[in-house]
Design a protein around this motif. Structure first.
Motif, PDB file in Angstrom:
ATOM      1  N   ARG A   1      41.427 -39.819 -24.390  1.00  0.00           N
ATOM      2  CA  ARG A   1      40.004 -40.058 -24.599  1.00  0.00           C
ATOM      3  C   ARG A   1      39.255 -38.746 -24.356  1.00  0.00           C
ATOM      4  NH1 ARG A   1      42.277 -43.924 -26.129  1.00  0.00           N
ATOM      5  NH2 ARG A   1      41.872 -46.130 -25.656  1.00  0.00           N
TER       6      ARG A   1
ATOM      7  N   ALA B   1      46.446 -42.778 -26.106  1.00  0.00           N
ATOM      8  CA  ALA B   1      45.928 -42.922 -24.747  1.00  0.00           C
ATOM      9  C   ALA B   1      44.840 -41.900 -24.439  1.00  0.00           C
ATOM     10  CB  ALA B   1      47.067 -42.781 -23.731  1.00  0.00           C
TER      11      ALA B   1
ATOM     12  N   GLY C   1      36.773 -47.785 -23.856  1.00  0.00           N
ATOM     13  CA  GLY C   1      36.861 -47.641 -22.406  1.00  0.00           C
ATOM     14  C   GLY C   1      35.567 -47.251 -21.730  1.00  0.00           C
TER      15      GLY C   1
ATOM     16  N   LEU D   1      41.250 -44.987 -16.322  1.00  0.00           N
ATOM     17  CA  LEU D   1      41.187 -43.670 -16.952  1.00  0.00           C
ATOM     18  C   LEU D   1      41.527 -42.595 -15.935  1.00  0.00           C
ATOM     19  CD1 LEU D   1      37.919 -44.241 -18.986  1.00  0.00           C
ATOM     20  CD2 LEU D   1      40.147 -43.713 -19.988  1.00  0.00           C
TER      21      LEU D   1
ATOM     22  N   GLU E   1      42.973 -39.853 -19.877  1.00  0.00           N
ATOM     23  CA  GLU E   1      44.126 -40.573 -20.407  1.00  0.00           C
ATOM     24  C   GLU E   1      44.048 -42.007 -19.929  1.00  0.00           C
ATOM     25  OE1 GLU E   1      48.989 -40.094 -20.723  1.00  0.00           O
ATOM     26  OE2 GLU E   1      47.885 -39.092 -19.121  1.00  0.00           O
ATOM     27  N   MET E   2      44.097 -42.949 -20.868  1.00  0.00           N
ATOM     28  CA  MET E   2      44.030 -44.363 -20.531  1.00  0.00           C
ATOM     29  C   MET E   2      45.390 -44.838 -20.036  1.00  0.00           C
ATOM     30  SD  MET E   2      42.193 -47.085 -20.283  1.00  0.00           S
ATOM     31  CE  MET E   2      40.729 -46.958 -21.330  1.00  0.00           C
ATOM     32  N   THR E   3      45.403 -45.368 -18.814  1.00  0.00           N
ATOM     33  CA  THR E   3      46.623 -45.882 -18.208  1.00  0.00           C
ATOM     34  C   THR E   3      46.378 -47.322 -17.761  1.00  0.00           C
ATOM     35  OG1 THR E   3      46.046 -45.145 -15.976  1.00  0.00           O
ATOM     36  CG2 THR E   3      47.173 -43.561 -17.401  1.00  0.00           C
TER      37      THR E   3
ATOM     38  N   THR F   1      35.125 -49.238 -18.470  1.00  0.00           N
ATOM     39  CA  THR F   1      36.115 -48.765 -17.502  1.00  0.00           C
ATOM     40  C   THR F   1      35.684 -47.444 -16.890  1.00  0.00           C
ATOM     41  OG1 THR F   1      37.907 -49.877 -18.687  1.00  0.00           O
ATOM     42  CG2 THR F   1      38.515 -48.074 -17.221  1.00  0.00           C
TER      43      THR F   1
END
Length: 451
Positions: A242, A240, A96, A267, A261-263, A99
């Motif tokens: 990171r 999820a 990520g 992030l 938290e990856m959603t 992102t």
């Protein structure tokens, strides 16, 4: 005409050798020397580029941190980015990084700053599609797809940004070097050129770096010495969560931690990770223990689970660990066998840190031991109890550093008791200390019957 010599440079430390040898003479790494062209020989005269001043007259106002607008990133950087600083961000593919940087770029542009995002791996159309998904399209976020350093410098001159983001350093090349992109020479030359540009323009610059199979930043170590800050973006592909850590930071501390938290929308910041880790915990289950740990300077409450099962027909019992140091798990099992008499010699033992975090510090020894004994006896540890302590080979309990901060985090989340070493400091109000000298005493305090 000056003669150009051939040298062999180490891809790990950047050291040179006049001829190829199997082992680097600087760092002792094997098979790491790569041939490249050296600098032309000859004497040169150099003039001073800056005026020396007394140290007390150095102006510090130009080096203050400017917030990025992403709270967890600002927490890690100690306030934000410094003008003229160069930050190297590393992480595994797919974790990520792009992102995160798009969200940082958009947050900075909302503060009326101009950001130039240079993609050397993807087209501007691919970056725009990701930006639309993340909702990070802003008027002052500029995109460019360049792979040559002079072209990047020209884009900087045309846009005059407040922040430059390069994704990624290892795909750039400098036309003055004949090496292939990603080679030791190219990575070093590109990094040096971008650092010079950042310092000359007082331009905050973020470089994305690739990592090796071992998780270390790829390329020569000299790149890490050139930049001001080195960040590591970590996370498990199937979780999820990171974590953003500081490996090097010339403008502040290196013990800060940022959690994300990856959603589906990108992030999201996790301001209270302890509550997130314990949200799905079931009370009254044997083999479950909560440990207050420290990750950098940040206290976290993490659930440790253990499972003890019969060995079956395997020639040797298994010791499997996920998120827990396997060497420490084997040591804890050996101590429980020798000092407590636990029948674990023919049993399989599994231990896991729940939530995708890694618990590798000695302060989790006692939690792992109680989780194993709880699973073996089928007796749960009271849900309102946290456990913290290091176990010696003699079965004695030892204190851990910053125990007060760990217990304060436990008290904040409503825990009422803590099993700690006998000489641990007093807990905060609302938390009762259950003190033990040995691991056997701690097992008894947890209400687990001894074998």
């Amino acid at each position: 005409m000056a003669k150009v010599k051939t040298v062999f440079r180490c891809s790990v430390c950047g050291g040179t050798s006049p001829r190829w040898v199997g082992r680097c003479p600087s760092c002792a790494e094997w098979n790491s020397l790569v041939e490249e062209l050296g600098s032309p020989s000859g004497d040169r005269e150099h003039a001073a580029t800056t005026q020396a001043v007394p140290i007390g007259e150095v102006d510090l106002q130009a080096w203050h941190s400017v917030p990025t607008g992403v709270p967890e990133v600002d927490r890690v950087l100690g306030g934000g980015l410094v003008a003229g600083s160069v930050t190297l961000l590393g992480g595994e593919p797919g974790v990520g990084k792009s992102t995160l940087l798009l969200q940082v770029a958009a947050a900075m542009t909302r503060g009326e700053r101009r950001v130039l995002y240079v993609s050397a791996e993807e087209s501007v159309q691919q970056v725009r599609l990701r930006a639309e998904r993340l909702g990070t399209i802003t008027p002052t976020l500029w995109l460019a797809a360049e792979t040559a350093v002079p072209a990047v410098v020209a884009q900087v001159a045309a846009v005059s940004p407040d922040c430059l983001i390069i994704d990624s350093l290892h795909t750039l090349h400098h036309p003055d070097s004949a090496s292939a992109p990603g080679s030791v020479t190219q990575v070093r030359e590109c990094a040096a050129a971008l650092v010079r540009e950042a310092k000359a323009r007082a331009l905050a610059t973020i470089l994305v770096g690739h990592v090796t199979k071992d998780g270390a930043l790829a390329g020569p170590r000299v790149v890490e010495h050139l930049v001001d800050t080195v960040l590591s973006f970590e996370g498990e592909r199937h979780h999820a969560l990171r974590a953003l850590r500081v490996v090097k930071h010339r403008f502040g501390s290196t013990d800060r931690l940022g959690m994300f938290e990856m959603t589906g929308a990108g992030l999201g910041a996790v301001p209270d990770p302890s509550r997130l880790f314990l949200a799905d915990r079931r009370a009254g289950v044997p083999g479950s223990v909560v440990v207050p740990m420290l990750d950098g300077h940040r206290p976290l409450l993490v659930e440790i689970q253990a499972l003890v099962g019969p060995n079956g027909q395997a020639p040797a019992p298994r010791r499997a660990a996920q998120g827990v140091d396997r060497g420490r798990l084997s040591t804890v099992v050996a101590v429980l066998e020798q000092r407590v008499g636990a029948p674990l010699g023919r049993a399989d033992v599994y231990a896991s840190a729940i939530g995708g975090v890694r618990v590798c510090e000695p302060g989790a020894d006692l939690a792992v031991a109680l989780a194993i004994m709880s699973s073996l006896a089928g007796e749960p540890v009271p849900s309102e109890v946290v456990v913290c302590g290091e176990i010696g080979l003699g079965g004695e309990l030892r204190q851990v550093n910053q125990c007060e901060r760990r217990l304060a985090e436990a008290a904040r989340l409503g825990f009422t008791a803590a099993i700690v070493p006998r000489h641990a400091p007093d807990p905060p109000p609302g938390l009762h200390a259950l003190r033990a000298t040995t691991v056997g005493e701690a097992i008894a305090l947890a209400g687990i019957p001894l074998p």
